[in-house]
Write a protein that holds these residues in place. Sequence first.
Motif, PDB file in Angstrom:
ATOM      1  N   LYS A  94       0.836  -1.210   0.000  1.00  0.00           N
ATOM      2  CA  LYS A  94       0.000   0.000   0.000  1.00  0.00           C
ATOM      3  C   LYS A  94       0.870   1.260   0.000  1.00  0.00           C
ATOM      4  CE  LYS A  94      -2.633  -1.181   3.516  1.00  0.00           C
ATOM      5  NZ  LYS A  94      -3.694  -1.148   4.567  1.00  0.00           N
ATOM      6  N   MET A  95       2.002   1.199   0.676  1.00  0.00           N
ATOM      7  CA  MET A  95       2.907   2.351   0.703  1.00  0.00           C
ATOM      8  C   MET A  95       3.453   2.666  -0.683  1.00  0.00           C
ATOM      9  SD  MET A  95       5.078   1.673   4.205  1.00  0.00           S
ATOM     10  CE  MET A  95       6.215   3.059   3.923  1.00  0.00           C
ATOM     11  N   ILE A  96       3.852   1.629  -1.408  1.00  0.00           N
ATOM     12  CA  ILE A  96       4.365   1.848  -2.770  1.00  0.00           C
ATOM     13  C   ILE A  96       3.280   2.473  -3.635  1.00  0.00           C
ATOM     14  CG2 ILE A  96       5.264   0.745  -4.855  1.00  0.00           C
ATOM     15  CD1 ILE A  96       6.322  -1.502  -2.955  1.00  0.00           C
ATOM     16  N   SER A  97       2.088   1.899  -3.581  1.00  0.00           N
ATOM     17  CA  SER A  97       0.965   2.420  -4.361  1.00  0.00           C
ATOM     18  C   SER A  97       0.649   3.862  -3.976  1.00  0.00           C
ATOM     19  CB  SER A  97      -0.262   1.532  -4.151  1.00  0.00           C
ATOM     20  OG  SER A  97      -1.383   2.044  -4.840  1.00  0.00           O
ATOM     21  N   GLY A  98       0.620   4.120  -2.664  1.00  0.00           N
ATOM     22  CA  GLY A  98       0.309   5.459  -2.184  1.00  0.00           C
ATOM     23  C   GLY A  98       1.353   6.481  -2.567  1.00  0.00           C
ATOM     24  N   ALA A  99       2.626   6.079  -2.506  1.00  0.00           N
ATOM     25  CA  ALA A  99       3.708   6.995  -2.859  1.00  0.00           C
ATOM     26  C   ALA A  99       3.662   7.355  -4.342  1.00  0.00           C
ATOM     27  CB  ALA A  99       5.054   6.369  -2.506  1.00  0.00           C
ATOM     28  N   LEU A 100       3.428   6.360  -5.190  1.00  0.00           N
ATOM     29  CA  LEU A 100       3.355   6.612  -6.632  1.00  0.00           C
ATOM     30  C   LEU A 100       2.131   7.448  -6.981  1.00  0.00           C
ATOM     31  CD1 LEU A 100       4.405   3.079  -7.929  1.00  0.00           C
ATOM     32  CD2 LEU A 100       5.780   5.174  -8.028  1.00  0.00           C
ATOM     33  N   ASP A 101       1.025   7.182  -6.308  1.00  0.00           N
ATOM     34  CA  ASP A 101      -0.191   7.967  -6.540  1.00  0.00           C
ATOM     35  C   ASP A 101       0.025   9.420  -6.116  1.00  0.00           C
ATOM     36  OD1 ASP A 101      -3.098   8.028  -7.256  1.00  0.00           O
ATOM     37  OD2 ASP A 101      -3.279   8.615  -5.157  1.00  0.00           O
ATOM     38  N   ALA A 102       0.696   9.598  -4.980  1.00  0.00           N
ATOM     39  CA  ALA A 102       0.991  10.956  -4.504  1.00  0.00           C
ATOM     40  C   ALA A 102       1.896  11.695  -5.485  1.00  0.00           C
ATOM     41  CB  ALA A 102       1.642  10.898  -3.121  1.00  0.00           C
ATOM     42  N   PHE A 103       2.834  10.977  -6.079  1.00  0.00           N
ATOM     43  CA  PHE A 103       3.727  11.588  -7.072  1.00  0.00           C
ATOM     44  C   PHE A 103       2.919  12.065  -8.272  1.00  0.00           C
ATOM     45  CE2 PHE A 103       6.887  12.152 -10.273  1.00  0.00           C
ATOM     46  CZ  PHE A 103       8.089  12.378  -9.619  1.00  0.00           C
ATOM     47  N   THR A 104       2.036  11.223  -8.755  1.00  0.00           N
ATOM     48  CA  THR A 104       1.221  11.569  -9.925  1.00  0.00           C
ATOM     49  C   THR A 104       0.330  12.779  -9.648  1.00  0.00           C
ATOM     50  OG1 THR A 104       1.188   9.271 -10.670  1.00  0.00           O
ATOM     51  CG2 THR A 104      -0.528  10.712 -11.525  1.00  0.00           C
ATOM     52  N   ARG A 105      -0.245  12.816  -8.447  1.00  0.00           N
ATOM     53  CA  ARG A 105      -1.203  13.871  -8.103  1.00  0.00           C
ATOM     54  C   ARG A 105      -0.545  15.106  -7.488  1.00  0.00           C
ATOM     55  NH1 ARG A 105      -6.520  11.865  -7.617  1.00  0.00           N
ATOM     56  NH2 ARG A 105      -6.702   9.605  -7.934  1.00  0.00           N
ATOM     57  N   HIS A 106       0.781  15.027  -7.255  1.00  0.00           N
ATOM     58  CA  HIS A 106       1.478  16.092  -6.517  1.00  0.00           C
ATOM     59  C   HIS A 106       0.806  16.304  -5.162  1.00  0.00           C
ATOM     60  CE1 HIS A 106       3.639  18.141 -10.164  1.00  0.00           C
ATOM     61  NE2 HIS A 106       3.658  16.820 -10.234  1.00  0.00           N
ATOM     62  N   ASP A 107       0.494  15.190  -4.508  1.00  0.00           N
ATOM     63  CA  ASP A 107      -0.294  15.173  -3.276  1.00  0.00           C
ATOM     64  C   ASP A 107       0.641  15.084  -2.067  1.00  0.00           C
ATOM     65  OD1 ASP A 107      -2.012  14.734  -1.177  1.00  0.00           O
ATOM     66  OD2 ASP A 107      -2.873  12.879  -1.979  1.00  0.00           O
ATOM     67  N   VAL A 108       0.932  16.225  -1.458  1.00  0.00           N
ATOM     68  CA  VAL A 108       1.853  16.258  -0.327  1.00  0.00           C
ATOM     69  C   VAL A 108       1.293  15.508   0.873  1.00  0.00           C
ATOM     70  CG1 VAL A 108       2.967  17.783   1.350  1.00  0.00           C
ATOM     71  CG2 VAL A 108       2.985  18.383  -1.074  1.00  0.00           C
ATOM     72  N   GLU A 109       0.024  15.690   1.189  1.00  0.00           N
ATOM     73  CA  GLU A 109      -0.568  15.016   2.339  1.00  0.00           C
ATOM     74  C   GLU A 109      -0.564  13.498   2.142  1.00  0.00           C
ATOM     75  OE1 GLU A 109      -1.883  13.901   5.812  1.00  0.00           O
ATOM     76  OE2 GLU A 109      -1.191  15.930   5.331  1.00  0.00           O
ATOM     77  N   GLY A 110      -0.812  13.052   0.912  1.00  0.00           N
ATOM     78  CA  GLY A 110      -0.731  11.622   0.623  1.00  0.00           C
ATOM     79  C   GLY A 110       0.666  11.088   0.846  1.00  0.00           C
ATOM     80  N   ALA A 111       1.665  11.900   0.494  1.00  0.00           N
ATOM     81  CA  ALA A 111       3.059  11.506   0.715  1.00  0.00           C
ATOM     82  C   ALA A 111       3.377  11.417   2.197  1.00  0.00           C
ATOM     83  CB  ALA A 111       3.995  12.509   0.026  1.00  0.00           C
TER      84      ALA A 111
END
Length: 236
Positions: A137-154
């Motif tokens: 889930k961390m890998i998925s979340g980190a990559l998703d945050a990168f795509t969305r430029h989502d700091v809180e997700g990171a």
Amino acid sequence: MEMNFNQHISGQFNADLEAIRNHMMGMGGLVERQVANAIEAICSGDTRLADEVIRREDEVDKLEVAIDHECTQILVRRQPAASDLRMVLAVSRVVRDLERIGDEASKVAFHALEVGDSANTQLCQQAMRYMGAEVVKMISGALDAFTRHDVEGAVEVVRTDKRVDQQYASALRELITYMMEDPRSIGQAINILWILRAIERIGDHARNISEQVIYLVKGTDVRHSSLTEIEEQAKD
């Protein structure tokens, strides 16, 4: 004519940036599957799946080399600045961490073959399943945050890494107690120890990827920062 030329150059540059980002995400998807398969292999004793993870490690390595080459070419030819430069540097760093995650997945798969269907695979089974599910889930979340430029997700990925570290420490205590009580189990227990260590390292690399999201969006290098410091930087 000059304006059209500049527009062409700008359009090509944007296409280059989009290409390295897409290639990085493709590599991330492969690495995420490698980790999920390695965890499933060790938890279920599926040696066929373990063999597949080991076989596909070369694909991950080749992707790292190819994407790193693309990043280098952009730096040399385009000489990007500001946010564009951060994008190229962040992709290059993320790809490095993805390759290392691939290495750790391969280690888990290798030890799955070593342990086989031994009864000792039940040792720390709950910890392996929990930690394994969390790092995927961390890998998925980190990559998703990168795509969305989502700091809180990171930042949330960094928080999860702390929980994985705590579970790892708890599992180590269980493992040490087990070896002290039954010295005959030391050989198999050491295999479990290396598996847990590899899973914990996967979490560390996923955290590194999330730190690159903050660098990309905020322009702040938060490597080697504590969770509290990262949370403060994310608010600024």
